[in-house]
Design an enzyme around this catalytic site. Structure first.
Site, PDB file in Angstrom:
ATOM      1  N   SER B  11       1.114  -1.185  -0.145  1.00  0.00           N
ATOM      2  CA  SER B  11      -0.070   0.142  -0.056  1.00  0.00           C
ATOM      3  C   SER B  11       0.852   1.266   0.016  1.00  0.00           C
ATOM      4  CB  SER B  11      -0.938  -0.157   1.366  1.00  0.00           C
ATOM      5  OG  SER B  11      -1.960   0.912   1.166  1.00  0.00           O
ATOM      6  N   HIS B  38      -2.518  -0.929  -3.510  1.00  0.00           N
ATOM      7  CA  HIS B  38      -3.681  -0.180  -3.427  1.00  0.00           C
ATOM      8  C   HIS B  38      -3.536   1.145  -4.697  1.00  0.00           C
ATOM      9  CE1 HIS B  38      -4.462  -1.517   0.879  1.00  0.00           C
ATOM     10  NE2 HIS B  38      -5.002  -2.576  -0.195  1.00  0.00           N
ATOM     11  N   ASP B 130      -5.249  -4.114   5.848  1.00  0.00           N
ATOM     12  CA  ASP B 130      -5.415  -5.143   4.712  1.00  0.00           C
ATOM     13  C   ASP B 130      -4.026  -5.895   4.381  1.00  0.00           C
ATOM     14  OD1 ASP B 130      -6.938  -6.119   2.676  1.00  0.00           O
ATOM     15  OD2 ASP B 130      -6.143  -4.460   1.093  1.00  0.00           O
TER      16      ASP B 130
END
Lengths: 278, 193
Positions: B11, B38, B130
């Site tokens: 991310s 992401h 996540d």
């Protein structure tokens, strides 16, 4: 699915049994859906219905029609947006609209239209191109609950900022708010946008072709199908397209891994707009 | 130990981490990689082309039903969840998971179900949690788990969440990830896929 005696092989058998039961009892056929994403949605339903196993869910789904309705909504993915993936609509506006201008009458099939956001987007685009009066859009979905929402044309007001941005990036040059009336938390789209749209139930897995179309849009629908069903639907779409008709797919979908690839040429590279050439 | 697939989640700060990893991966590295970074829903091909400049292996944005080939890197496309079936990719536009689409957990969970012990999961830098649940599931199914050492991460939140969620097999700094993957995948090279 995090229980200690979790057995993935057994769960796949249970899923097959569940889908078989649903197909035979309710007539909804999910047996050829793509397993990876289907599993996730079944797990989500198990959590919501507090069912510890797929078999426990099966009992509820088969014996309680209300539970089946919730299951049906959970299984069909109804996440969509107006002018979703604006590059697609921009390409449609610049490359497909000129082709359509040559037709006296334009029949469009939007297969798997869900709650209708993309159908209204197409209506707006065709209106701005001056073609809407010559069009008839058939918007279909297997799920009657989402179809009634689509018929209403009422979307959350909070989404309008995002949709306006999409609309502008899709080449829109009007004031997007002209197309709806704001009321409380809702954006109510102008009823005349629906004048040329026919909403009806159609199941891509089980129903056949019902007309010949100049444009078929089927975006982010077949990603939920396995290869067998995908090939079945590709044949159905191909047979529903007139010669030189246009097929529009989702951004990460392509004809590359399908048997119909040779029947189409790509209109705009990367935007998933194809033209039937044989 | 042989592996059929490596799944990677990144991310915030992931671009630099992925660049470093892809630059270090040798051109004969055979085990395919599936990567969730992401990204914004409208992002275009830039991420892929920027990463490709650094990499010797070919990088693709995964398409629906695309077969997973050896010696390739696959990126989750913007605004889709990337899932794995045995031997091919599948996509989904279901709602965001952990506020993300693509979500790392979705990739990891589907890959764990499809590949079980023949899967290697890697969590890199990021500012969310996540990937933590997904990595725990990879571990539970007998797969191998690797996390970037939080001290070497641009953002330590995601590696720390992963470390807290399961007993991670290897916690290593960024520059040691490729040597580790190479060592772990050595037998996969000989066996082939």
């Amino acid at each position: 699915m995090n229980v200690p005696d979790y057995n993935p092989e057994l769960e796949e058998i249970e899923i097959q049994l569940l889908l078989e039961g649903v197909a035979q009892h309710y007539g909804y056929d999910f047996r050829n859906y793509a397993l990876a994403s289907l599993k996730r949605r079944i797990w989500n339903t198990m959590r919501a219905e507090q069912a510890k196993t797929v078999s426990a869910l099966q009992e509820k789904v088969l014996h309680q029609p209300a539970c089946m309705e919730r299951f049906l909504l959970a299984l069909t993915v109804n996440v969509t947006a107006m002018f979703r993936d604006p590059g697609f609509y921009l390409a449609f506006r610049t490359k497909v609209v000129p082709l359509l201008r040559t037709y006296p009458f334009i029949r469009i099939w939007h297969a798997g239209c869900s709650t209708g956001e993309e159908v209204y987007s197409m209506a707006i685009l065709l209106y701005e191109a001056g073609l809407y009066d010559r069009c008839r859009i058939y918007a279909t979905d297997m799920n009657t609950a989402v179809l009634s929402k689509a018929k209403e044309g009422i979307f959350p007001l909070v989404k309008m900022q995002e949709y306006t941005g999409n609309y502008l990036r899709a080449g829109g040059d009007q004031s997007f708010s002209n197309y709806y009336t704001a009321a409380y938390e809702h954006a109510i789209f102008r009823p005349w946008l629906r004048d040329r749209i026919t909403f009806s139930q159609h199941n891509l897995a089980t129903d056949g072709s019902f007309n010949e179309f100049n444009v078929v849009l089927c975006r982010n629908v077949m990603i939920y199908f396995n290869k067998t069903l995908q090939e079945h639907v590709h044949r159905l779409l191909y047979e529903s397209l007139s010669m030189f008709g246009v097929l529009g797919l989702g951004h990460a979908e392509s004809l590359k891994f399908t048997p119909h690839e040779q029947h189409y040429t790509e209109i705009v590279s990367g935007e998933r707009l194809y033209r039937r050439v044989s | 130990m042989t592996f059929d697939l490596i799944v990677v989640g990144a991310s915030l700060g992931g671009l630099h981490a992925l660049e470093a990893i892809f630059a270090a991966l040798p051109s004969d590295f055979i085990v395919p990689l599936a990567v969730v970074q992401h990204r914004h829903r409208d992002s275009d091909d830039t991420l892929r082309s920027v990463l490709q400049r650094a990499a010797r292996l070919p990088i693709y944005e995964a398409e629906d039903k695309q077969p997973i080939e050896p010696g390739a890197i696959y990126l989750a496309p913007a605004d889709y969840h990337l899932l794995v079936e045995r031997g091919s990719f599948a996509l989904s536009t279901e709602g965001p998971v952990n506020h993300a689409r693509p979500s790392i957990d979705v990739l990891f969970e589907s890959a764990a179900a499809a590949y079980e012990a023949r899967l290697l999961g890697v969590v890199l830098t990021g500012a969310s949690a996540d990937g933590a649940q997904g990595l725990a599931l990879i571990k539970a199914r007998g797969g191998c788990t690797v996390v970037q050492d939080p001290a070497s991460a641009e953002c330590r939140v995601m590696p720390e969440a992963a470390i807290a969620a399961t007993t991670v097999d290897h916690v290593v700094p960024l520059i040691e990830i490729v040597p580790l993957l190479t060592k772990l995948c050595q037998s996969s090279w000989k066996v082939g896929l």
